[in-house]
Write a protein that holds these residues in place. Structure first.
Motif, PDB file in Angstrom:
ATOM      1  N   ARG A   1      -6.067   4.819 -17.039  1.00  0.00           N
ATOM      2  CA  ARG A   1      -7.096   5.765 -17.488  1.00  0.00           C
ATOM      3  C   ARG A   1      -6.514   6.840 -18.390  1.00  0.00           C
ATOM      4  O   ARG A   1      -7.124   7.882 -18.593  1.00  0.00           O
ATOM      5  CB  ARG A   1      -7.781   6.392 -16.266  1.00  0.00           C
ATOM      6  N   ILE A   2      -5.332   6.577 -18.937  1.00  0.00           N
ATOM      7  CA  ILE A   2      -4.691   7.509 -19.864  1.00  0.00           C
ATOM      8  C   ILE A   2      -4.656   6.875 -21.254  1.00  0.00           C
ATOM      9  O   ILE A   2      -4.217   5.737 -21.416  1.00  0.00           O
ATOM     10  CB  ILE A   2      -3.255   7.851 -19.423  1.00  0.00           C
ATOM     11  N   ALA A   3      -5.154   7.612 -22.229  1.00  0.00           N
ATOM     12  CA  ALA A   3      -5.086   7.175 -23.629  1.00  0.00           C
ATOM     13  C   ALA A   3      -4.163   8.136 -24.373  1.00  0.00           C
ATOM     14  O   ALA A   3      -4.417   9.343 -24.396  1.00  0.00           O
ATOM     15  CB  ALA A   3      -6.475   7.183 -24.259  1.00  0.00           C
ATOM     16  N   VAL A   4      -3.089   7.617 -24.938  1.00  0.00           N
ATOM     17  CA  VAL A   4      -2.184   8.451 -25.731  1.00  0.00           C
ATOM     18  C   VAL A   4      -2.718   8.506 -27.157  1.00  0.00           C
ATOM     19  O   VAL A   4      -2.745   7.490 -27.857  1.00  0.00           O
ATOM     20  CB  VAL A   4      -0.747   7.906 -25.715  1.00  0.00           C
ATOM     21  N   ILE A   5      -3.194   9.663 -27.543  1.00  0.00           N
ATOM     22  CA  ILE A   5      -3.716   9.869 -28.895  1.00  0.00           C
ATOM     23  C   ILE A   5      -3.061  11.131 -29.451  1.00  0.00           C
ATOM     24  O   ILE A   5      -3.284  12.228 -28.932  1.00  0.00           O
ATOM     25  CB  ILE A   5      -5.252  10.017 -28.916  1.00  0.00           C
ATOM     26  N   ASN A   6      -2.267  10.961 -30.474  1.00  0.00           N
ATOM     27  CA  ASN A   6      -1.562  12.100 -31.059  1.00  0.00           C
ATOM     28  C   ASN A   6      -2.523  13.062 -31.744  1.00  0.00           C
ATOM     29  O   ASN A   6      -3.656  12.711 -32.071  1.00  0.00           O
ATOM     30  CB  ASN A   6      -0.532  11.616 -32.080  1.00  0.00           C
ATOM     31  N   ASN A   7      -2.060  14.270 -31.958  1.00  0.00           N
ATOM     32  CA  ASN A   7      -2.851  15.242 -32.706  1.00  0.00           C
ATOM     33  C   ASN A   7      -2.904  14.860 -34.176  1.00  0.00           C
ATOM     34  O   ASN A   7      -1.950  14.292 -34.713  1.00  0.00           O
ATOM     35  CB  ASN A   7      -2.252  16.640 -32.566  1.00  0.00           C
ATOM     36  N   PRO A   8      -4.002  15.194 -34.859  1.00  0.00           N
ATOM     37  CA  PRO A   8      -4.135  14.822 -36.267  1.00  0.00           C
ATOM     38  C   PRO A   8      -3.473  15.810 -37.211  1.00  0.00           C
ATOM     39  O   PRO A   8      -3.342  17.006 -36.907  1.00  0.00           O
ATOM     40  CB  PRO A   8      -5.650  14.824 -36.484  1.00  0.00           C
ATOM     41  N   LEU A   9      -3.089  15.295 -38.353  1.00  0.00           N
ATOM     42  CA  LEU A   9      -2.618  16.135 -39.447  1.00  0.00           C
ATOM     43  C   LEU A   9      -3.824  16.727 -40.155  1.00  0.00           C
ATOM     44  O   LEU A   9      -4.735  15.998 -40.550  1.00  0.00           O
ATOM     45  CB  LEU A   9      -1.810  15.280 -40.433  1.00  0.00           C
TER      46      LEU A   9
ATOM     47  N   ASP B   1     -10.222   7.189 -35.624  1.00  0.00           N
ATOM     48  CA  ASP B   1     -10.498   5.816 -35.155  1.00  0.00           C
ATOM     49  C   ASP B   1     -10.236   5.689 -33.656  1.00  0.00           C
ATOM     50  O   ASP B   1     -10.991   5.033 -32.930  1.00  0.00           O
ATOM     51  CB  ASP B   1      -9.613   4.815 -35.906  1.00  0.00           C
ATOM     52  N   GLN B   2      -9.175   6.347 -33.205  1.00  0.00           N
ATOM     53  CA  GLN B   2      -8.810   6.252 -31.792  1.00  0.00           C
ATOM     54  C   GLN B   2      -9.790   7.040 -30.910  1.00  0.00           C
ATOM     55  O   GLN B   2     -10.138   6.602 -29.809  1.00  0.00           O
ATOM     56  CB  GLN B   2      -7.387   6.758 -31.596  1.00  0.00           C
ATOM     57  N   TYR B   3     -10.233   8.186 -31.399  1.00  0.00           N
ATOM     58  CA  TYR B   3     -11.246   8.947 -30.655  1.00  0.00           C
ATOM     59  C   TYR B   3     -12.551   8.154 -30.587  1.00  0.00           C
ATOM     60  O   TYR B   3     -13.186   8.070 -29.523  1.00  0.00           O
ATOM     61  CB  TYR B   3     -11.494  10.298 -31.330  1.00  0.00           C
ATOM     62  N   GLU B   4     -12.950   7.594 -31.708  1.00  0.00           N
ATOM     63  CA  GLU B   4     -14.225   6.868 -31.737  1.00  0.00           C
ATOM     64  C   GLU B   4     -14.185   5.629 -30.847  1.00  0.00           C
ATOM     65  O   GLU B   4     -15.197   5.261 -30.236  1.00  0.00           O
ATOM     66  CB  GLU B   4     -14.562   6.487 -33.177  1.00  0.00           C
ATOM     67  N   ALA B   5     -13.013   4.998 -30.747  1.00  0.00           N
ATOM     68  CA  ALA B   5     -12.885   3.809 -29.898  1.00  0.00           C
ATOM     69  C   ALA B   5     -13.166   4.140 -28.431  1.00  0.00           C
ATOM     70  O   ALA B   5     -13.619   3.265 -27.674  1.00  0.00           O
ATOM     71  CB  ALA B   5     -11.491   3.209 -30.046  1.00  0.00           C
ATOM     72  N   LEU B   6     -12.908   5.371 -28.022  1.00  0.00           N
ATOM     73  CA  LEU B   6     -13.178   5.756 -26.636  1.00  0.00           C
ATOM     74  C   LEU B   6     -14.666   5.765 -26.316  1.00  0.00           C
ATOM     75  O   LEU B   6     -15.055   5.670 -25.146  1.00  0.00           O
ATOM     76  CB  LEU B   6     -12.612   7.158 -26.361  1.00  0.00           C
ATOM     77  N   LEU B   7     -15.508   5.888 -27.327  1.00  0.00           N
ATOM     78  CA  LEU B   7     -16.943   6.006 -27.109  1.00  0.00           C
ATOM     79  C   LEU B   7     -17.614   4.666 -26.831  1.00  0.00           C
ATOM     80  O   LEU B   7     -18.770   4.621 -26.410  1.00  0.00           O
ATOM     81  CB  LEU B   7     -17.607   6.649 -28.338  1.00  0.00           C
ATOM     82  N   ARG B   8     -16.911   3.603 -27.083  1.00  0.00           N
ATOM     83  CA  ARG B   8     -17.538   2.279 -26.946  1.00  0.00           C
ATOM     84  C   ARG B   8     -17.666   1.847 -25.496  1.00  0.00           C
ATOM     85  O   ARG B   8     -16.914   2.270 -24.653  1.00  0.00           O
ATOM     86  CB  ARG B   8     -16.709   1.234 -27.723  1.00  0.00           C
TER      87      ARG B   8
ATOM     88  N   THR C   1     -13.517   9.852 -17.684  1.00  0.00           N
ATOM     89  CA  THR C   1     -13.634   8.464 -18.121  1.00  0.00           C
ATOM     90  C   THR C   1     -12.260   7.974 -18.540  1.00  0.00           C
ATOM     91  O   THR C   1     -11.799   6.911 -18.124  1.00  0.00           O
ATOM     92  CB  THR C   1     -14.610   8.360 -19.296  1.00  0.00           C
ATOM     93  N   LYS C   2     -11.594   8.766 -19.380  1.00  0.00           N
ATOM     94  CA  LYS C   2     -10.184   8.577 -19.716  1.00  0.00           C
ATOM     95  C   LYS C   2      -9.598   9.939 -20.029  1.00  0.00           C
ATOM     96  O   LYS C   2     -10.286  10.823 -20.549  1.00  0.00           O
ATOM     97  CB  LYS C   2      -9.999   7.637 -20.920  1.00  0.00           C
ATOM     98  N   ALA C   3      -8.322  10.111 -19.726  1.00  0.00           N
ATOM     99  CA  ALA C   3      -7.612  11.341 -20.041  1.00  0.00           C
ATOM    100  C   ALA C   3      -6.809  11.123 -21.319  1.00  0.00           C
ATOM    101  O   ALA C   3      -6.136  10.101 -21.460  1.00  0.00           O
ATOM    102  CB  ALA C   3      -6.678  11.731 -18.897  1.00  0.00           C
ATOM    103  N   ILE C   4      -6.896  12.062 -22.241  1.00  0.00           N
ATOM    104  CA  ILE C   4      -6.169  11.969 -23.500  1.00  0.00           C
ATOM    105  C   ILE C   4      -4.869  12.748 -23.396  1.00  0.00           C
ATOM    106  O   ILE C   4      -4.870  13.939 -23.065  1.00  0.00           O
ATOM    107  CB  ILE C   4      -7.016  12.526 -24.669  1.00  0.00           C
ATOM    108  N   ALA C   5      -3.760  12.088 -23.661  1.00  0.00           N
ATOM    109  CA  ALA C   5      -2.447  12.733 -23.709  1.00  0.00           C
ATOM    110  C   ALA C   5      -1.989  12.743 -25.162  1.00  0.00           C
ATOM    111  O   ALA C   5      -2.075  11.722 -25.850  1.00  0.00           O
ATOM    112  CB  ALA C   5      -1.439  11.979 -22.847  1.00  0.00           C
TER     113      ALA C   5
END
Length: 369
Positions: free
Chosen positions: A170-178, A362-369, A148-152
């Motif tokens: 189809r690429i979503a840049v989402i950094n790793n969490p602290l 928030d960024q992960y959850e936004a992908l679910l919409r 659906t989208k690839a996370i980088a």
């Protein structure tokens, strides 16, 4: 709206994708979603991080060396397909590379309609001799077609996977969490006494697998050069196949009495509390979680300009010096200069706050919409 979500990593032994997925599974469960952490082998230090609110499904497939072996992998694929067919998830997140391929195949075999979010954690510059990783790259078109989208995990990794054929849209840049701040337990470890026994001087620390891509030899050589100008101590937290080789290198350089190899320590707060400076010497780094962890603890950082995460995290050197990959003299000079003029701890903590689990969630959850 509550969603049924699966986070899949093959095992919980590693530190990158594995830790990220446990943290994000916890966060999505905290937000009210029905979350399952799905592994082929649930052993490893990251298992202790899982919240009780996250369901856990472990196929219990034994690991041999660094992988599962071809017969077990084929069996795991079929069992995974059955798992997705029975659970009927709304969304599936997977990582790293080979897990993305397996998940794409399993979702197709299981006739699943779930949204699929493969995640990519390594820069293309990282060489791999692992058969599974090479196969995953060769078959990346299959993963891209199902995604659906690839996370980088960084913009640089996003460019890498776009070069391999994943459409930019189809690429979503989402950094790793602290990771959430862990309270100091007050526990005393043997390595702390060993560190004190190394003598006087500030403590320089690094953390990560003792493997070639981390280029600890350059760090050891830079530390040897630094010792010619000032007293200091070096501690390398982590384990891996190059331990013996690195210990031998420290002896050859004549610095063994100032260097400590305590192994893997599952208490990051204690590690960073011991450090006056954190150094990352990698030749390639998809993101660089340890940099933001050190910064969150107020520890100044120096890093090689490894593609791609360090430059993005350190904002082109605003939050810590970047040195050319493999440049011993530049790394030694940067370590000495930072020890003399450390970056303000409040500035470092402020930058680390950009990567909280809540913000990344928030960024992960936004992908679910």
């Amino acid at each position: 709206m509550q969603r049924r979500i699966v986070f899949h990593v093959p095992s919980l032994r590693g530190g990158g994708a594995e830790r990220v997925f446990v943290l994000m599974a916890n966060e999505m469960a905290r937000r009210g979603h029905e979350v399952t952490l799905f592994t082929w082998n649930g052993e490893g230090p990251n298992a202790a991080l899982r919240s009780d609110a996250v369901h856990f499904v472990d196929l219990g497939i034994p690991i041999h060396g660094e992988g599962f072996g071809k017969p077990a992998t084929i069996a795991g694929l079929w069992r995974s397909a059955g798992f997705y067919r029975r659970l009927k998830p709304d969304a599936v997140f997977s990582g790293p590379e080979f897990a993305n391929l397996i998940t794409a195949l399993a979702l197709n075999l299981g006739f699943s309609k779930a949204k699929f979010f493969p995640s990519f954690h390594a820069a293309a510059a990282i060489p791999s001799n692992d058969f599974g990783s090479k196969l995953a790259v060769l078959l990346s078109g299959l993963v891209a077609a199902r995604a659906t989208k690839a996370i980088a995990v960084s913009a640089g990794v996003g460019r890498d996977i776009a070069a391999r054929g994943v459409a930019a849209g189809r690429i979503a840049v989402i950094n790793n969490p602290l990771p959430p701040a862990a309270a100091r337990t007050g526990q005393v470890y043997p390595w702390q006494a060993e560190l004190t026994a190394l003598g006087e001087g500030p403590v320089i620390a690094t953390a990560g697998r003792l493997v070639g891509v981390k280029d600890h030899k350059t760090l050891l050589r830079a530390f040897a050069a630094l010792l010619k100008t000032r007293p200091a101590r070096l501690v390398l937290f982590g384990e891996g196949p190059l331990l013996g080789e690195l210990e031998a290198e420290s002896r050859v350089l004549g610095i063994a009495s100032r260097v400590l190899f305590p192994g893997y320590v599952n208490d990051p707060a204690a590690c960073y509390a011991a450090a006056d400076l954190f150094v990352l010497s990698s030749t390639s780094e998809g993101f660089g979680n340890v940099l933001i962890e050190a910064m969150a603890a107020g520890v100044p950082v120096v890093s090689t300009d490894a593609p791609h995460g360090p430059r993005e995290i350190l904002a082109d050197g605003k939050y810590g010096t970047l040195t050319p990959v493999g440049d011993v003299d530049a790394l030694a000079d940067a370590m000495g200069a930072t020890l003399e003029r450390p970056t303000d701890a409040a500035l470092l903590r402020g930058r680390a706050a950009d990567y909280t689990v809540e913000r990344i969630g928030d960024q992960y959850e936004a992908l679910l919409r």
